[in-house]
Structures are given as structure tokens and as C-alpha cells.
Write a protein that holds these residues in place. Structure first.
Motif, short mmCIF file in Angstrom:
data_model
loop_
_atom_site.label_atom_id
_atom_site.label_comp_id
_atom_site.label_asym_id
_atom_site.label_seq_id
_atom_site.Cartn_x
_atom_site.Cartn_y
_atom_site.Cartn_z
N ILE A 7 0.86 -1.18 0.00
CA ILE A 7 0.00 0.00 0.00
C ILE A 7 0.89 1.23 0.00
N PHE A 8 0.84 2.00 -1.07
CA PHE A 8 1.69 3.18 -1.19
C PHE A 8 1.01 4.42 -0.63
N ARG A 9 -0.30 4.50 -0.86
CA ARG A 9 -1.03 5.71 -0.46
C ARG A 9 -2.46 5.33 -0.15
N ILE A 10 -2.99 5.92 0.91
CA ILE A 10 -4.40 5.74 1.25
C ILE A 10 -5.07 7.10 1.16
N ASP A 11 -6.07 7.20 0.35
CA ASP A 11 -6.81 8.46 0.21
C ASP A 11 -8.05 8.42 1.12
N ASP A 12 -9.23 8.73 0.58
CA ASP A 12 -10.42 8.75 1.42
C ASP A 12 -10.72 7.38 2.01
N MET A 13 -11.21 7.39 3.24
CA MET A 13 -11.67 6.17 3.91
C MET A 13 -13.07 6.44 4.44
N GLY A 14 -13.89 5.42 4.50
CA GLY A 14 -15.24 5.67 4.97
C GLY A 14 -15.96 4.42 5.40
N TRP A 15 -17.09 4.67 6.04
CA TRP A 15 -18.00 3.60 6.48
C TRP A 15 -19.36 3.84 5.84
N TYR A 16 -19.94 2.76 5.36
CA TYR A 16 -21.27 2.77 4.76
C TYR A 16 -22.10 1.72 5.47
N THR B 220 -12.33 2.23 0.96
CA THR B 220 -11.18 3.11 0.87
C THR B 220 -10.64 3.15 -0.55
N GLN B 221 -10.03 4.26 -0.89
CA GLN B 221 -9.31 4.41 -2.15
C GLN B 221 -7.81 4.36 -1.84
N VAL B 222 -7.09 3.46 -2.50
CA VAL B 222 -5.67 3.28 -2.22
C VAL B 222 -4.90 3.21 -3.53
N GLU B 223 -3.60 3.44 -3.41
CA GLU B 223 -2.67 3.15 -4.50
C GLU B 223 -1.76 2.02 -4.03
N VAL B 224 -1.65 0.99 -4.85
CA VAL B 224 -0.79 -0.14 -4.55
C VAL B 224 0.42 -0.09 -5.48
N LEU B 225 1.59 -0.25 -4.91
CA LEU B 225 2.82 -0.24 -5.70
C LEU B 225 3.29 -1.68 -5.89
N THR B 226 3.29 -2.10 -7.15
CA THR B 226 3.92 -3.37 -7.51
C THR B 226 5.09 -2.97 -8.41
N ASN B 227 4.97 -3.20 -9.70
CA ASN B 227 5.95 -2.63 -10.61
C ASN B 227 5.40 -1.34 -11.22
N GLN B 228 4.24 -0.94 -10.77
CA GLN B 228 3.62 0.33 -11.15
C GLN B 228 2.63 0.71 -10.05
N TYR B 229 2.16 1.94 -10.14
CA TYR B 229 1.17 2.40 -9.16
C TYR B 229 -0.23 2.09 -9.70
N LEU B 230 -1.00 1.35 -8.92
CA LEU B 230 -2.34 0.96 -9.35
C LEU B 230 -3.36 1.46 -8.33
N PRO B 231 -4.38 2.19 -8.80
CA PRO B 231 -5.42 2.66 -7.88
C PRO B 231 -6.51 1.61 -7.68
N TYR B 232 -7.04 1.56 -6.48
CA TYR B 232 -8.13 0.65 -6.16
C TYR B 232 -9.18 1.37 -5.33
N ASN B 233 -10.42 1.03 -5.59
CA ASN B 233 -11.53 1.42 -4.72
C ASN B 233 -12.00 0.12 -4.07
N ALA B 234 -11.66 -0.08 -2.82
CA ALA B 234 -11.85 -1.38 -2.17
C ALA B 234 -12.95 -1.34 -1.11
N TRP B 235 -13.64 -2.47 -0.99
CA TRP B 235 -14.72 -2.64 0.00
C TRP B 235 -14.41 -3.81 0.91
#
Length: 125
Positions: free
Chosen positions: A31-40, A100-115
């Protein structure tokens, strides 16, 4: 690729408290970066609705029905977001989901919107 593990749900009487937690991890990379986090939450027969959100800078938003009773907080070092729920009411009964919205670093930066998988909160009258 991105996993959210929620804990803390359960059965409580009206007026009681619960604390939900949600921890973020990456199945591969980091996990390289965590942006917004929330509860629904989603009650039976109803749509999923936002309960509370918190930005990377700490700005919070609350659904009107929970203002003054719920508090959202986060610790990026722990990759965790919490929802402290006080003065619970039967109408708070629902499955609560972390997002949460995160960026994952593998061999590139990949954004995810995860539940998360959801955790049941039941408030008895």
C-alpha cells in the motif's frame, strides 16, 4: 489485490456503544497511499448509504442521523480506520461496510476502490 478486514460488529442494546475497525492490506505489492476512507451501511431492503468519511487530511463527513453519536478516525501508519458508535439506536441496525481508495505499488502504481466484507451491527430496543 486489496483486502479490507473489518471487526467489531455485534449485538448491543439501545444506548450502548460499539467500535468498528477496518485494516487495509495488499495481497501483492504494498500500500503506497491511502486516500479517502469511509464507512457505509445497508439495512435490509434498503440501499447502501454513507455513514461517515475521512479524507487523507483528516476532514470528516457524517450522515445527519449519526452526527454527535459516531466518530470516524484513521491511522495511516496502521492502515486502519475506526468508527466509534455511541448512543446506538435500533435504526442503526445494518451491515456496515468499510471503503477506501488506495494506490498499490507493484511494478507500477495501481489505484483501487476497495470494499470490506461487511460486519453486522444489531441494536435491540
Amino acid at each position: 489485490q486489496v483486502q479490507l478486514v473489518e471487526t467489531g460488529g455485534g449485538l448491543v442494546q439501545a444506548g450502548g456503544s460499539l467500535r468498528l475497525s477496518c485494516t487495509v492490506s495488499a495481497a501483492s505489492g504494498r500500500i503506497f497511499r491511502i486516500d479517502d476512507m469511509g464507512w457505509y451501511r445497508q439495512a435490509p431492503g434498503q440501499q447502501r448509504v454513507v455513514v461517515a468519511t475521512i479524507t487523507r487530511g483528516g476532514t470528516t463527513f457524517y450522515k445527519d442521523a449519526v452526527k454527535g453519536r459516531f466518530t470516524i478516525s484513521r491511522d495511516d501508519g496502521e492502515k486502519t480506520v475506526w468508527l466509534q458508535m455511541n448512543s446506538l439506536k435500533p435504526e442503526d441496525t445494518a451491515v456496515y461496510y468499510c471503503n477506501t481508495q488506495v494506490e498499490v505499488l507493484t511494478n507500477q502504481y495501481l489505484p483501487y476502490n476497495a470494499w470490506g466484507q461487511g460486519t453486522q451491527v444489531t441494536v435491540s430496543s
